[in-house]
Design an enzyme around this catalytic site. Structure first.
Site, PDB file in Angstrom:
ATOM      1  N   SER A 163     -29.124   0.350  18.689  1.00 47.98           N
ATOM      2  CA  SER A 163     -28.050   0.588  17.742  1.00 47.98           C
ATOM      3  C   SER A 163     -28.625   1.073  16.408  1.00 47.98           C
ATOM      4  O   SER A 163     -29.359   2.054  16.379  1.00 47.98           O
ATOM      5  CB  SER A 163     -27.220  -0.690  17.589  1.00 47.98           C
ATOM      6  OG  SER A 163     -25.967  -0.437  17.020  1.00 47.98           O
ATOM      7  N   ARG A 233     -15.819  -8.101  10.596  1.00 48.27           N
ATOM      8  CA  ARG A 233     -16.589  -8.469  11.777  1.00 48.27           C
ATOM      9  C   ARG A 233     -15.733  -8.390  13.040  1.00 48.27           C
ATOM     10  O   ARG A 233     -16.197  -7.926  14.092  1.00 48.27           O
ATOM     11  CB  ARG A 233     -17.156  -9.876  11.610  1.00 48.27           C
ATOM     12  CG  ARG A 233     -17.884 -10.432  12.824  1.00 48.27           C
ATOM     13  CD  ARG A 233     -19.108  -9.630  13.166  1.00 48.27           C
ATOM     14  NE  ARG A 233     -19.914 -10.317  14.175  1.00 48.27           N
ATOM     15  CZ  ARG A 233     -21.040  -9.831  14.676  1.00 48.27           C
ATOM     16  NH1 ARG A 233     -21.512  -8.669  14.261  1.00 48.27           N
ATOM     17  NH2 ARG A 233     -21.724 -10.509  15.575  1.00 48.27           N
ATOM     18  N   ASP A 329     -21.011   2.051  27.159  1.00 40.22           N
ATOM     19  CA  ASP A 329     -21.144   2.045  25.698  1.00 40.22           C
ATOM     20  C   ASP A 329     -20.341   3.215  25.129  1.00 40.22           C
ATOM     21  O   ASP A 329     -20.725   4.372  25.278  1.00 40.22           O
ATOM     22  CB  ASP A 329     -22.616   2.166  25.316  1.00 40.22           C
ATOM     23  CG  ASP A 329     -22.856   2.066  23.812  1.00 40.22           C
ATOM     24  OD1 ASP A 329     -21.880   2.036  23.041  1.00 40.22           O
ATOM     25  OD2 ASP A 329     -24.041   2.029  23.411  1.00 40.22           O
ATOM     26  N   HIS A 362     -21.599  -1.707  24.488  1.00 45.41           N
ATOM     27  CA  HIS A 362     -22.713  -1.470  23.575  1.00 45.41           C
ATOM     28  C   HIS A 362     -23.649  -2.666  23.484  1.00 45.41           C
ATOM     29  O   HIS A 362     -24.868  -2.512  23.386  1.00 45.41           O
ATOM     30  CB  HIS A 362     -22.164  -1.118  22.185  1.00 45.41           C
ATOM     31  CG  HIS A 362     -23.210  -0.868  21.160  1.00 45.41           C
ATOM     32  ND1 HIS A 362     -24.098   0.189  21.242  1.00 45.41           N
ATOM     33  CD2 HIS A 362     -23.539  -1.533  20.020  1.00 45.41           C
ATOM     34  CE1 HIS A 362     -24.904   0.172  20.197  1.00 45.41           C
ATOM     35  NE2 HIS A 362     -24.589  -0.867  19.447  1.00 45.41           N
ATOM     36  N   ASP A 363     -23.093  -3.856  23.500  1.00 46.42           N
ATOM     37  CA  ASP A 363     -23.904  -5.070  23.346  1.00 46.42           C
ATOM     38  C   ASP A 363     -24.812  -5.353  24.539  1.00 46.42           C
ATOM     39  O   ASP A 363     -25.550  -6.346  24.516  1.00 46.42           O
ATOM     40  CB  ASP A 363     -22.998  -6.282  23.113  1.00 46.42           C
ATOM     41  CG  ASP A 363     -22.890  -6.631  21.631  1.00 46.42           C
ATOM     42  OD1 ASP A 363     -23.504  -5.926  20.814  1.00 46.42           O
ATOM     43  OD2 ASP A 363     -22.178  -7.605  21.303  1.00 46.42           O
TER      44      ASP A 363
END
Length: 397
Positions: A163, A233, A329, A362-363
């Site tokens: 990232s 967040r 992602d 993505h994580d």
């Protein structure tokens, strides 16, 4: 709700006196920043794992993502949770601490001991707040290079990260090609897309709309914009997951109830999950730092710095690249990784590319993803062989 902020608040204490090593650069060692100003003095907080070998050829720099920090493989001092890459860093793991000397620093603009907006401005005796110059990814890399110099290391065996960490990897490879033997940019892009800038702007506006932001001067006034930061967040966290993962994990399941309440309580499990993510995040992160690191990502456009050609950024590079993406992602897509690969090919740099099939979004680079772990291990083994480092399982001399 206003949260008062006593001097003993853990996040403030960590910014001032972090639970890690700290490199101090005084007025004689200013950092030249992309904004056209110099920063001095400044500090870099960092962690190391393993040992540096005799010829200093086994050093690896790990670059953290947007809200990460230097605590890559140890218990986090504020949350008590394992380090963000504990699955990959440690004895016998891909980033083998029996074999490699691992370095991870908190980025410039961060809030875990490296100079950031929560740090004290020596000119005023108060927190920098928005008086800190705007930080870029290049500034982060230049500061890290000064740390690597301080550690007496000429060439890094590998620079790796995902990232925003992957952006730092690409920046390192472009700025210091002779100092990077191998590079692993993961789940990243060579420029921040319009969509990603838009998501970041939503988060920043959530923070700045909080009455307790106080124009960025909240620390001096003893409060924190916890509601705005929590919402920022929550919005960002949605982008880290895939629709498939959200559906698999939560679907439309209700939270601890059999029927809807017909209110605006967190009826759904996914709502409760996001609220939890927001409420726990504010205990370890500074709101102004969030503004700074998201802005650094937004400004990142590596091709623009090289006449509009990404290939020019890597022209003639001898660094060995392993580019990794994930099928689900949608924040940093496989297409963006392929663009990096094509530029590396055009620049004549040696590169391999792996797309990992997963529904974790993505994580995935932060999770226990077996194919990703195997890819990382294989790439490092190949690079170690080319570098002449001991094979896996051998101890460093």
């Amino acid at each position: 709700m206003t949260e008062t902020l006593p001097d003993s608040h853990p996040s403030l204490a960590e910014a001032a006196q972090p639970h890690s090593k700290v490199a101090v650069f005084d007025e004689s060692q200013p950092l030249a920043m992309s904004a056209g100003v110099s920063l001095s003095p400044f500090t870099i907080a960092y962690q190391t794992y393993g040992a540096l070998n005799a010829d200093k050829s086994n050093a690896i720099l790990l670059c953290h993502a947007l809200t990460g920090d230097q605590h890559v493989a140890n218990s986090h001092p504020l949350t008590g949770k394992p380090g963000w890459w504990s699955a990959l860093v440690g004895p016998g793991k891909p980033f083998d601490t029996d074999k490699y000397f691992i370095i991870c620093s908190n980025v410039l603009g961060g809030c875990m001991g490296t100079t950031g907006p929560a740090s004290i401005n020596p000119a005023t005796g108060r927190a920098y707040g928005l008086d800190l110059p705007v930080v870029t990814i290049a500034d982060m890399a230049r500061a890290q290079a000064m740390l690597i110099d301080r550690l007496g290391i000429d060439t890094l065996f590998c620079v790796a990260g995902g990232s925003m960490g992957g952006m730092q990897v690409l920046q390192w490879a472009a700025l210091y090609p002779e100092r990077v033997f191998s590079a692993m940019p993961i789940a990243t892009a060579a420029r921040h897309s319009s969509q990603n800038i838009a998501f970041h702007e939503v988060g920043r506006q959530a923070i700045m709309a909080d009455p307790d932001w106080r124009g960025g001067d909240y620390l001096a006034q003893g409060v924190r914009p916890v509601k705005g930061l929590g919402v920022a967040r929550m919005a960002a966290h949605i982008t880290y997951l895939s629709e498939e993962a959200l559906q698999r994990k939560f679907g439309r399941k209700l939270q601890d109830r059999a029927e809807p309440t017909f209110s605006f309580d967190a009826d759904f499990q996914v709502e409760n999950y996001l609220r939890h993510q927001g409420s726990t995040f504010v205990d370890r992160f500074d709101a102004n730092s969030y503004l700074y690191v998201t802005r650094a990502c937004d400004y990142f456009d590596l091709a623009q710095d090289y006449g509009g050609s990404l290939a020019h950024a890597f022209q003639g590079s001898r660094t060995r690249f392993c580019v990794v993406s994930f099928t689900s992602d949608w924040l940093y897509t496989t297409a963006e990784s392929r663009a990096i690969v094509h530029a590396l090919n055009a620049g004549g740099a040696p590169v391999s590319f792996v797309e990992i099939e997963t529904d974790k979004g993505h994580d995935a680079f932060l999770l226990d993803e077996p194919d990703f772990i195997a890819t990382t291990r294989g790439s490092l083994r190949g690079a170690a062989k080319a570098r002449g480092l001991p094979d896996a399982g051998e101890k460093i001399p």
